[in-house]
Design a protein around this motif. Structure first.
Motif, mmCIF file in Angstrom:
data_model
loop_
_atom_site.group_PDB
_atom_site.id
_atom_site.type_symbol
_atom_site.label_atom_id
_atom_site.label_comp_id
_atom_site.label_asym_id
_atom_site.label_seq_id
_atom_site.Cartn_x
_atom_site.Cartn_y
_atom_site.Cartn_z
ATOM 1 N N UNK A 122 0.847 -1.189 0.000
ATOM 2 C CA UNK A 122 0.000 0.000 0.000
ATOM 3 C C UNK A 122 0.880 1.236 0.000
ATOM 4 N N UNK A 123 0.554 2.206 -0.830
ATOM 5 C CA UNK A 123 1.286 3.469 -0.883
ATOM 6 C C UNK A 123 0.573 4.496 -0.015
ATOM 7 N N UNK B 242 -0.260 10.234 1.514
ATOM 8 C CA UNK B 242 0.338 11.545 1.764
ATOM 9 C C UNK B 242 1.781 11.634 1.280
ATOM 10 N N UNK B 243 2.621 10.647 1.661
ATOM 11 C CA UNK B 243 4.047 10.722 1.330
ATOM 12 C C UNK B 243 4.499 9.658 0.345
ATOM 13 N N UNK B 244 3.643 8.673 0.015
ATOM 14 C CA UNK B 244 3.992 7.657 -0.967
ATOM 15 C C UNK B 244 4.832 6.516 -0.442
ATOM 16 N N UNK B 245 5.084 6.439 0.868
ATOM 17 C CA UNK B 245 5.874 5.355 1.444
ATOM 18 C C UNK B 245 5.126 4.034 1.316
ATOM 19 N N UNK B 246 5.840 2.964 0.943
ATOM 20 C CA UNK B 246 5.225 1.655 0.819
ATOM 21 C C UNK B 246 4.949 1.037 2.180
ATOM 22 N N UNK B 247 3.743 0.501 2.368
ATOM 23 C CA UNK B 247 3.336 -0.112 3.626
ATOM 24 C C UNK B 247 2.871 -1.532 3.354
ATOM 25 N N UNK B 248 3.327 -2.482 4.154
ATOM 26 C CA UNK B 248 2.924 -3.877 4.033
ATOM 27 C C UNK B 248 2.365 -4.325 5.373
#
Length: 326
Positions: free
Chosen positions: A219-220, A223-229
């Protein structure tokens, strides 16, 4: 060992002990001294806490609301007091979780942080080292955002000059070389432009569907585009930038009103609304989507390719196209 454990006096009368025995004797005496000092320290803390309790001077922790002696408390730069156990749990969640590594005060509305001397006194060594590591990583990412590159195969970060196209992953477990722009392995890229590499149907379609399979699990941040798993927990995901998003529909949210509030059996759909569920199994959700994308990729390639090229592409499409997903 019987002489050493019972500290027999007459064992010391020997003046010609072997060096190894003398070394063991010195080690035991040092350990016995450390144990005695630690027991005295714990006894002093207990006596001190009893005195606080007797005089009604125990201090309430601002987080768990338990009552502790002053020696078991820590404080932020503004003097808000919390028990050491709460700070350890807070720091552990901050440095090993997906949120910000900055340890701001746990008091609502307080902008202060914890002094380094307090952190070094309270936090275990592994949490403190991880905290410094996260601080350095976030500082580099903030100041060198244009030069920070992550390996497309293992997500390992490294600094790379803007003029460099070849990215050699410094991770000893990876060491793969790739193109900075199109992320294709460099051995397939040598002597060709990114457009020429992607002109090949096999590579272009493989990259396309692998990116789709990766996006199904990662998941991006909105707000900041950081990848989240997500590996466990509820579907309200938090990012280190402070924003929140729904894991299922990927929309930005604030509280828990976004999720279904009706009572129902675990895993069963709600009969009263169409809101997202707060608790679902991330493995089952993602695997189902990934398998659908994989089948779609195989069918699409069978239409355009035939023979060995098609078989090669299909074999390289897997539910886990990148080590980054684990």
């Amino acid at each position: 060992m019987n002489f050493l454990e019972n500290d027999r006096r007459y064992c010391r009368t020997y003046s010609n002990l072997e060096a190894s025995v003398q070394k063991e004797l010195s080690f035991y005496q040092q350990k016995a001294k450390e144990w005695a000092e630690h027991e005295d320290f714990l006894l002093a803390l207990q006596v001190n806490e009893d005195e606080y309790k007797k005089d009604g001077q125990l201090i309430e922790c601002g987080c768990c609301y338990g009552e502790f002696a002053f020696e078991k408390m820590t404080q932020c730069s503004d003097g808000h007091l919390f028990c050491k156990e709460c700070l350890v749990k807070y720091a552990q969640e901050a440095v090993f979780g997906s949120g910000k590594s900055e340890l701001s005060c746990m008091e609502s509305g307080c902008p202060c942080s914890y002094p380094v001397c307090e952190l070094e006194k309270v936090l275990p060594e592994n949490i403190l080292c991880k905290y410094y590591e996260r601080q350095a990583e976030e500082a580099v990412a903030a100041t060198c955002a244009d030069e920070l590159v992550r390996c497309p195969f293992c997500n390992f970060p490294a600094l790379l000059d803007k003029d460099m196209s070849l990215f050699s992953c410094p991770n000893p477990r990876c060491r793969k070389e790739s193109c900075r722009k199109c992320h294709v392995q460099w051995k397939q890229h040598v002597g060709k432009t990114c457009e020429q590499v992607l002109e090949r149907d096999e590579i272009r379609m493989r990259v396309l569907f692998e990116e789709r399979m990766t996006a199904a699990r990662v998941r991006k941040c909105v707000k900041c585009g950081t990848g989240l798993v997500k590996s466990e927990g509820c579907n309200r995901m938090s990012c280190r930038c402070g924003s929140f998003m729904c894991y299922l529909c990927r929309e930005a949210i604030t509280g828990y009103n976004h999720f279904c509030q009706h009572a129902r059996s675990p895993g069963a759909p709600c009969r009263h609304c169409r809101k997202c569920s707060l608790w679902t199994d991330p493995t089952q959700d993602d695997e189902r989507i990934i398998q659908e994308i994989q089948k779609e990729g195989e069918a699409e390639l069978n239409k355009k390719c035939s023979g060995q090229g098609s078989s090669l592409f299909v074999s390289r499409l897997s539910p886990h196209p990148s080590p980054f997903l684990h």
